[in-house]
Design an enzyme around this catalytic site. Structure first.
Site, short mmCIF file in Angstrom:
data_model
loop_
_atom_site.label_atom_id
_atom_site.label_comp_id
_atom_site.label_asym_id
_atom_site.label_seq_id
_atom_site.Cartn_x
_atom_site.Cartn_y
_atom_site.Cartn_z
N GLY A 167 2.75 3.26 13.60
CA GLY A 167 3.53 2.06 13.90
C GLY A 167 3.06 1.40 15.18
N GLY A 182 6.79 4.58 8.46
CA GLY A 182 5.94 5.75 8.60
C GLY A 182 6.05 6.31 10.00
N GLU A 188 3.31 6.95 15.55
CA GLU A 188 1.93 6.77 16.02
C GLU A 188 1.23 5.61 15.30
OE1 GLU A 188 -0.65 10.01 15.08
OE2 GLU A 188 -2.36 8.75 15.59
N LYS A 212 0.85 -1.20 0.00
CA LYS A 212 0.00 0.00 0.00
C LYS A 212 0.88 1.25 0.00
CE LYS A 212 -2.00 2.94 2.75
NZ LYS A 212 -2.17 4.12 1.89
N GLU A 229 9.73 0.65 10.77
CA GLU A 229 10.77 1.67 10.59
C GLU A 229 10.06 3.01 10.77
OE1 GLU A 229 12.62 4.42 9.49
OE2 GLU A 229 12.76 3.72 7.43
N CYS A 260 13.42 10.25 7.72
CA CYS A 260 13.31 9.75 9.09
C CYS A 260 14.65 9.80 9.82
CB CYS A 260 12.77 8.33 9.09
SG CYS A 260 13.61 7.26 7.92
N GLU A 275 9.85 15.18 16.06
CA GLU A 275 10.26 15.04 14.67
C GLU A 275 9.51 16.08 13.84
OE1 GLU A 275 9.00 11.50 12.36
OE2 GLU A 275 11.10 11.34 11.79
P1 NDP Z 1 1.70 7.93 8.36
O1 NDP Z 1 2.40 7.05 9.32
O2 NDP Z 1 0.26 8.24 8.61
O3 NDP Z 1 1.77 7.32 6.88
C1 NDP Z 1 2.64 6.31 6.46
C2 NDP Z 1 1.88 5.22 5.70
O4 NDP Z 1 0.95 4.58 6.58
C3 NDP Z 1 1.03 5.75 4.54
O5 NDP Z 1 0.99 4.79 3.51
C4 NDP Z 1 -0.34 5.87 5.18
O6 NDP Z 1 -1.41 5.87 4.26
C5 NDP Z 1 -0.37 4.64 6.03
N1 NDP Z 1 -1.35 4.69 7.11
C6 NDP Z 1 -1.96 5.78 7.65
N2 NDP Z 1 -2.81 5.41 8.63
C7 NDP Z 1 -2.74 4.06 8.71
C8 NDP Z 1 -3.38 3.09 9.53
N3 NDP Z 1 -4.26 3.43 10.45
N4 NDP Z 1 -3.07 1.79 9.34
C9 NDP Z 1 -2.18 1.41 8.41
N5 NDP Z 1 -1.55 2.30 7.59
C10 NDP Z 1 -1.81 3.60 7.75
O7 NDP Z 1 2.52 9.26 8.22
P2 NDP Z 1 1.97 10.71 7.78
O8 NDP Z 1 1.92 10.70 6.31
O9 NDP Z 1 0.69 11.04 8.48
O10 NDP Z 1 3.11 11.65 8.33
C11 NDP Z 1 3.05 12.10 9.67
C12 NDP Z 1 4.42 12.14 10.27
O11 NDP Z 1 4.98 10.84 10.30
C13 NDP Z 1 5.43 12.96 9.50
O12 NDP Z 1 5.34 14.30 9.80
C14 NDP Z 1 6.72 12.35 9.98
O13 NDP Z 1 7.08 12.92 11.21
C15 NDP Z 1 6.37 10.89 10.17
N6 NDP Z 1 6.76 10.07 9.00
C16 NDP Z 1 7.83 9.26 9.12
C17 NDP Z 1 8.25 8.54 8.03
C18 NDP Z 1 9.45 7.67 8.10
O14 NDP Z 1 10.10 7.48 7.07
N7 NDP Z 1 9.76 7.07 9.23
C19 NDP Z 1 7.59 8.63 6.74
C20 NDP Z 1 6.40 9.44 6.76
C21 NDP Z 1 6.05 10.14 7.86
P3 NDP Z 1 -2.02 7.26 3.75
O15 NDP Z 1 -0.94 7.98 3.05
O16 NDP Z 1 -3.11 6.80 2.85
O17 NDP Z 1 -2.53 7.99 4.96
#
Ligand code: NDP
Length: 502
Positions: free
Chosen positions: A262, A257, A260, A205, A279, A313, A410
């Site tokens: 995670g 991602g 929260e 996804k 991660e 990240c 972050e």
């Molecule tokens: P998210 O953790 O929400 O998004 C990462 C992925 O998870 C996306 O594909 C998202 O889908 C999906 N996702 C969202 N909600 C759920 C859920 N309930 N169950 C399963 N999968 C889900 O990150 P955000 O885009 O909201 O970013 C917020 C913050 O997270 C950033 O500001 C940053 O601090 C951090 N972040 C960290 C990353 C890293 O590389 N470690 C990468 C991205 C963000 P969808 O896009 O459809 O919501």
């Protein structure tokens, strides 16, 4: 775009232009041609080797964050679609892929790597249009590294006995993979390449703001004749990701991602016997000692926090500087910041492109305002930002206290917080004073000091006299709230196999 001249653009006196006189030239625009990308009006899901509409025919729009123009409509998958995709992946695993000899799997991975290289410009331009990252980064970092991951894991596919001597490595089954928007194609490669090499099938996804390179990758799978159902791609909102995580047909979950989400995924899997790799976020310390080569360190600091707009990240978002060199280092950093070019991500001279989404821009803006309100001193170089799109100036905060939000949370944007230290002990103490533990950097001329610091820092990756270097052979992952499990290298393969005794 008009570029405002700043102090750093002034000619040195030795140029004979007179003190304070501006250098009389500017960069000409150097836009990458976007015609290589043939955008479709509408993209479907990739399930069982075919492009299909969402079960309720719903779509969402993905936009170019640099211009806010809509790029395409994308299928908004549902839990029913996720179920279809997992069934397709199970079928492909049971029928063919799971039992295919490693050397045969390797051929497909090599083929995918080669196609990615052949179509690299198309991927780079599309990645930049959909994510906002500068073309020079998608062209020189994201796409080549994505291909490199397929090359690397292709090499392991028929050598699992050597990867895990004395054990028998078996695939886990179906891997459910959720990736973020900061490195869309690269994260896809980090996840799909080791999974396929080990004999698993995949349902992936992508993030909703950056689905397009994953959907172009579906085309690569078809071009490589990958058996149908081995890779499935379901676009849609976060809840659809959760239905993948919870699906009983999934054996392994890999997520990159926010901490929260995670956490929610880990809670959702409790007691399920599914393997999990997380991660998550980071708040890396980049530590500069007084014996470091300062000019090199400045380049590393800039690369550490302004690369990919700081939406990384493992970004070096906390700069820890030994007190005796704070002033010269900050002066050099400010001079360097004035030369950073912010603007059209498709321009080959752009260093900092667009923030990925309006929501992320708002988050950065709010956190930067909190830094000012809490008493840190802000510096932003004078530069014009484009009228449209989500842009943010490279930002440097000095006088930062450890208690400030900008030192703890972050930000995921081009924002650097500078703190100071006197002794190595204090540096270690401050570096580890975070709930995260993904990465860190050390700048010093002494090898012994590097080794001593590396041992004491609670970070999965520590770079020495460099920052943000990635290689498929090298494991990457975190401690504490940065997650668990490793991606990359032999460790990354381990995350996709079950090891039995011989
Ligand atoms: P998210 O953790 O929400 O998004 C990462 C992925 O998870 C996306 O594909 C998202 O889908 C999906 N996702 C969202 N909600 C759920 C859920 N309930 N169950 C399963 N999968 C889900 O990150 P955000 O885009 O909201 O970013 C917020 C913050 O997270 C950033 O500001 C940053 O601090 C951090 N972040 C960290 C990353 C890293 O590389 N470690 C990468 C991205 C963000 P969808 O896009 O459809 O919501």
């Amino acid at each position: 775009m008009t570029v405002t001249k700043t102090d750093a653009d002034r000619a040195p006196a030795s140029w004979g232009l007179g003190d304070g006189q501006a250098i009389p030239w500017d960069y000409a625009p150097a836009p990458e041609n976007r015609e290589i990308v043939r955008l479709k009006d509408r993209y479907g899901l990739f399930i069982g080797g075919r492009e299909v509409a969402a079960s309720d025919d719903a779509v969402f729009t993905t936009v170019n964050p640099a211009s806010e123009e809509p790029l395409a409509e994308v299928a908004r998958g549902t839990a029913a679609d996720m179920d279809r995709a997992v069934r397709a992946a199970r079928l492909a695993f049971g029928r063919r892929w799971g039992g295919l000899p490693g050397r045969e799997r390797a051929k497909y991975l090599f083929r995918i790597a080669r196609i990615l290289q052949e179509r690299s410009r198309e991927f780079a331009v599309l990645e930049t249009m959909d994510s906002g990252k500068p073309i020079k980064e998608s062209r020189d970092v994201d796409v080549p590294l994505a291909a490199a991951h397929f090359w690397y894991y292709a090499g392991w596919a028929d050598k699992l006995d050597y990867a895990f001597p004395g054990r028998v490595a078996r695939p886990l089954g179906v891997a459910g993979q959720i990736i973020p928007w900061n490195f869309p194609l690269l994260m896809l490669a980090w996840k799909i390449a080791p999974a396929l090499a080990a004999g698993n099938t995949v349902v992936l996804k992508p993030a909703s703001t950056t689905p397009l390179t994953a959907l172009l990758f579906a085309d690569v799978c078809r071009q490589a004749d990958l058996p149908s159902g081995v890779v499935n791609i379901v676009t849609g909102p976060g809840e659809v990701g959760m239905s993948l995580v919870r699906h009983p047909g999934v054996n392994k979950v890999a997520f990159t991602g926010s901490t929260e989400i995670g956490r929610r995924i880990a809670a959702g899997l409790a007691g399920s016997n599914k393997a999990l790799t997380l991660e998550l976020g980071g708040k890396a310390a980049n530590i500069v000692f007084d014996d470091a080569p300062l000019d090199q360190a400045v380049e590393g600091i800039v690369n550490g926090i302004y690369f990919n707009q700081g939406e990384v990240c493992c970004a070096g978002s906390r700069l820890l500087v030994q007190e005796s060199v704070v002033q010269p280092l900050i002066d050099k950093l400010k001079d360097r910041l004035a030369t950073i070019r912010v603007g059209d991500p498709l321009d080959k001279n752009t260093d900092v492109g667009a923030i990925n989404s309006r929501a992320q821009l708002e988050k950065i803006t709010e956190l930067v305002a909190s830094g000012v309100a809490e008493g840190a001193e802000i510096y932003q170089p004078a530069c014009d930002l484009p009228d449209r799109g989500y842009f943010f100036r490279p930002t440097l905060f000095t006088n930062v206290a450890q208690s400030h939000r900008i030192a703890r949370e972050e930000i995921f944007g081009p924002v650097l917080s500078v703190l100071t230290f006197r002794t190595p002990e204090e540096a270690v103490e401050k570096a580890n004073n975070t709930p995260y533990g993904l990465s860190a950097g050390v700048w010093t001329e002494k090898g012994s000091r590097i080794l001593a610091m590396v041992r004491r820092m609670k970070a999965g990756v520590v770079w020495a006299n460099t920052f943000n270097r990635f290689d498929p052979t090298s494991p990457f992952g975190g401690y504490k709230e940065s997650g668990y499990g490793r991606e990359g290298g032999r460790h990354g393969l381990h995350a996709y196999v079950r090891l039995d005794d011989r």
